[in-house]
Design a protein around this motif. Structure first.
Motif, PDB file in Angstrom:
ATOM      1  N   SER A  18      29.847  -4.113   5.560  1.00 28.79           N
ATOM      2  CA  SER A  18      30.738  -4.735   4.580  1.00 28.79           C
ATOM      3  C   SER A  18      31.252  -6.095   5.032  1.00 28.79           C
ATOM      4  O   SER A  18      31.989  -6.755   4.300  1.00 28.79           O
ATOM      5  N   ASP A  19      30.850  -6.521   6.238  1.00 26.62           N
ATOM      6  CA  ASP A  19      31.335  -7.775   6.810  1.00 26.62           C
ATOM      7  C   ASP A  19      30.197  -8.798   6.875  1.00 26.62           C
ATOM      8  O   ASP A  19      29.154  -8.542   7.488  1.00 26.62           O
ATOM      9  N   GLU A  20      30.382  -9.951   6.242  1.00 26.08           N
ATOM     10  CA  GLU A  20      29.315 -10.950   6.141  1.00 26.08           C
ATOM     11  C   GLU A  20      28.841 -11.428   7.502  1.00 26.08           C
ATOM     12  O   GLU A  20      27.630 -11.556   7.732  1.00 26.08           O
ATOM     13  N   SER A  21      29.752 -11.694   8.423  1.00 23.59           N
ATOM     14  CA  SER A  21      29.353 -12.194   9.733  1.00 23.59           C
ATOM     15  C   SER A  21      28.608 -11.127  10.530  1.00 23.59           C
ATOM     16  O   SER A  21      27.665 -11.431  11.274  1.00 23.59           O
ATOM     17  N   SER A  22      29.026  -9.869  10.383  1.00 25.90           N
ATOM     18  CA  SER A  22      28.343  -8.781  11.079  1.00 25.90           C
ATOM     19  C   SER A  22      26.923  -8.597  10.555  1.00 25.90           C
ATOM     20  O   SER A  22      25.977  -8.383  11.332  1.00 25.90           O
ATOM     21  N   VAL A  23      26.748  -8.696   9.249  1.00 19.80           N
ATOM     22  CA  VAL A  23      25.402  -8.591   8.667  1.00 19.80           C
ATOM     23  C   VAL A  23      24.537  -9.771   9.098  1.00 19.80           C
ATOM     24  O   VAL A  23      23.351  -9.614   9.391  1.00 19.80           O
ATOM     25  N   VAL A  71      32.187  -1.333   1.089  1.00 17.10           N
ATOM     26  CA  VAL A  71      31.195  -0.590   1.875  1.00 17.10           C
ATOM     27  C   VAL A  71      30.030  -0.129   1.010  1.00 17.10           C
ATOM     28  O   VAL A  71      28.862  -0.234   1.399  1.00 17.10           O
ATOM     29  N   ASN A  72      30.315   0.381  -0.179  1.00 19.33           N
ATOM     30  CA  ASN A  72      29.272   1.005  -0.999  1.00 19.33           C
ATOM     31  C   ASN A  72      28.474   0.026  -1.844  1.00 19.33           C
ATOM     32  O   ASN A  72      27.316   0.315  -2.176  1.00 19.33           O
ATOM     33  N   LEU A  73      29.073  -1.116  -2.195  1.00 21.95           N
ATOM     34  CA  LEU A  73      28.390  -2.030  -3.108  1.00 21.95           C
ATOM     35  C   LEU A  73      28.229  -3.438  -2.539  1.00 21.95           C
ATOM     36  O   LEU A  73      27.119  -3.974  -2.525  1.00 21.95           O
ATOM     37  N   ASP A  74      29.325  -4.028  -2.050  1.00 25.99           N
ATOM     38  CA  ASP A  74      29.222  -5.376  -1.487  1.00 25.99           C
ATOM     39  C   ASP A  74      28.197  -5.424  -0.362  1.00 25.99           C
ATOM     40  O   ASP A  74      27.480  -6.415  -0.193  1.00 25.99           O
ATOM     41  N   SER A  75      28.117  -4.343   0.412  1.00 24.84           N
ATOM     42  CA  SER A  75      27.175  -4.298   1.536  1.00 24.84           C
ATOM     43  C   SER A  75      25.731  -4.479   1.085  1.00 24.84           C
ATOM     44  O   SER A  75      24.921  -5.096   1.785  1.00 24.84           O
ATOM     45  N   PHE A 126      24.669  -6.225  -1.497  1.00 29.99           N
ATOM     46  CA  PHE A 126      24.488  -7.653  -1.745  1.00 29.99           C
ATOM     47  C   PHE A 126      24.249  -8.392  -0.430  1.00 29.99           C
ATOM     48  O   PHE A 126      23.298  -9.181  -0.302  1.00 29.99           O
ATOM     49  N   LEU A 127      25.087  -8.128   0.569  1.00 29.97           N
ATOM     50  CA  LEU A 127      24.966  -8.825   1.841  1.00 29.97           C
ATOM     51  C   LEU A 127      23.642  -8.518   2.536  1.00 29.97           C
ATOM     52  O   LEU A 127      22.974  -9.430   3.061  1.00 29.97           O
ATOM     53  N   LEU A 144      18.398  -6.816  -9.425  1.00 26.16           N
ATOM     54  CA  LEU A 144      17.632  -7.390  -8.314  1.00 26.16           C
ATOM     55  C   LEU A 144      16.138  -7.171  -8.510  1.00 26.16           C
ATOM     56  O   LEU A 144      15.323  -8.038  -8.140  1.00 26.16           O
ATOM     57  N   ALA A 145      15.761  -6.044  -9.095  1.00 27.45           N
ATOM     58  CA  ALA A 145      14.341  -5.820  -9.409  1.00 27.45           C
ATOM     59  C   ALA A 145      13.819  -6.903 -10.342  1.00 27.45           C
ATOM     60  O   ALA A 145      12.680  -7.386 -10.190  1.00 27.45           O
ATOM     61  N   THR A 146      14.639  -7.317 -11.304  1.00 27.34           N
ATOM     62  CA  THR A 146      14.257  -8.379 -12.236  1.00 27.34           C
ATOM     63  C   THR A 146      14.111  -9.714 -11.511  1.00 27.34           C
ATOM     64  O   THR A 146      13.194 -10.497 -11.793  1.00 27.34           O
TER      65      THR A 146
END
Length: 256
Positions: free
Chosen positions: A65-70, A113-117, A119-120, A169-171
């Motif tokens: 859920s953390d951009e820098s960690s990803v 955690v469940n959704l933003d992650s 995207f990242l 995202l599939a599109t």
């Protein structure tokens, strides 16, 4: 078991330390993928099991859920394994909270955690897939989106978002050789779900899980291994014309 042209390919599996994530990682290793085990917890036991079966795995600690960690995870995976061909967005949290108990902070934490992650993680690893014009993104949804129960408003909303994100995202990526699909499990016996039971170490199926199972066409409690075959299919060449789909793997509780 025949491997689906996966030699030399790498799969990143989030939430791989235990439960469904471990089952996913073990199955993809069996299919011939090298596995990047990504979890906020230590994944050494999953890595040990993969190694004992003759597979290859590397463990990475990450807060999805953390951009820098990803971003750090992306760099570490590419430096160690060179690529990501299959991204399995499995990490998630699933608290039970009645509507009056949910605070905005609870909502934001769960959505992050469940959704933003997803995207990242997709932002981090799909560019390489697009360059190679081959890739698989497999997101973890939930059959809770197809049933009506109290106490999971924020969780249900997050999983509806996962299904919508999967379709969108599939599109976006379909003409670049990348498929995006979701798996929707039912209530599955894992260390996480068992931790909410009075006796988390019981070998017997808890009453809550048995009650859910009675509404299924296949009336037994779901196990992580029940999901692994569908994941292997979606990661394979056989699924090259399947994208934007949510596959319900819950013993027939949701029938669509």
């Amino acid at each position: 078991m025949a491997k689906h042209n996966s030699e030399g390919k790498v799969a990143v599996v989030t939430g791989a330390a235990q439960g469904i994530g471990r089952a996913y990682a073990l199955r993809l290793a069996e299919e011939g993928f090298a596995i990047a085990l990504a979890d906020i917890a230590e994944s050494s036991e999953t890595a040990r099991q993969i190694s004992a079966a003759g597979g290859a795995a590397e463990s990475f600690r990450v807060d999805v859920s953390d951009e820098s960690s990803v971003s750090q995870l992306r760099g570490d995976v590419l430096a160690t394994l060179g690529r990501c061909d299959v991204l399995v967005n499995n990490a998630g949290v699933y608290p039970f909270q009645l509507w009056d108990e949910i605070e905005y902070a609870d909502w934001r934490q769960l959505i992050s955690v469940n959704l933003d992650s997803m995207f990242l993680m997709a932002k981090a690893f799909t560019p390489g897939m697009r360059e190679r014009r081959w890739g698989r993104v497999i997101n973890q949804a939930s059959d809770v989106f197809g049933i009506v129960i109290k106490g999971v408003a924020h969780y249900t909303a997050s999983k509806g978002g996962v299904i919508g994100f999967t379709r969108a995202l599939a599109t976006e990526l379909g003409d670049q050789g990348v498929t995006v699909n979701a798996i929707a499990p039912g209530l599955t016996r894992t260390p996480g779900t068992m931790s909410r039971q009075p006796d988390p170490h019981s070998v017997e199926d808890p009453e809550e899980m048995v009650a859910f199972a009675q509404g299924q066409a296949i009336p037994r409690v779901e196990q992580p291994e029940d999901l692994a075959g569908v994941l292997a299919f979606l990661a394979s060449e056989d699924a090259s014309f399947v994208t934007g789909q949510t596959i319900w793997v819950d013993g027939g509780l949701v029938r669509v």
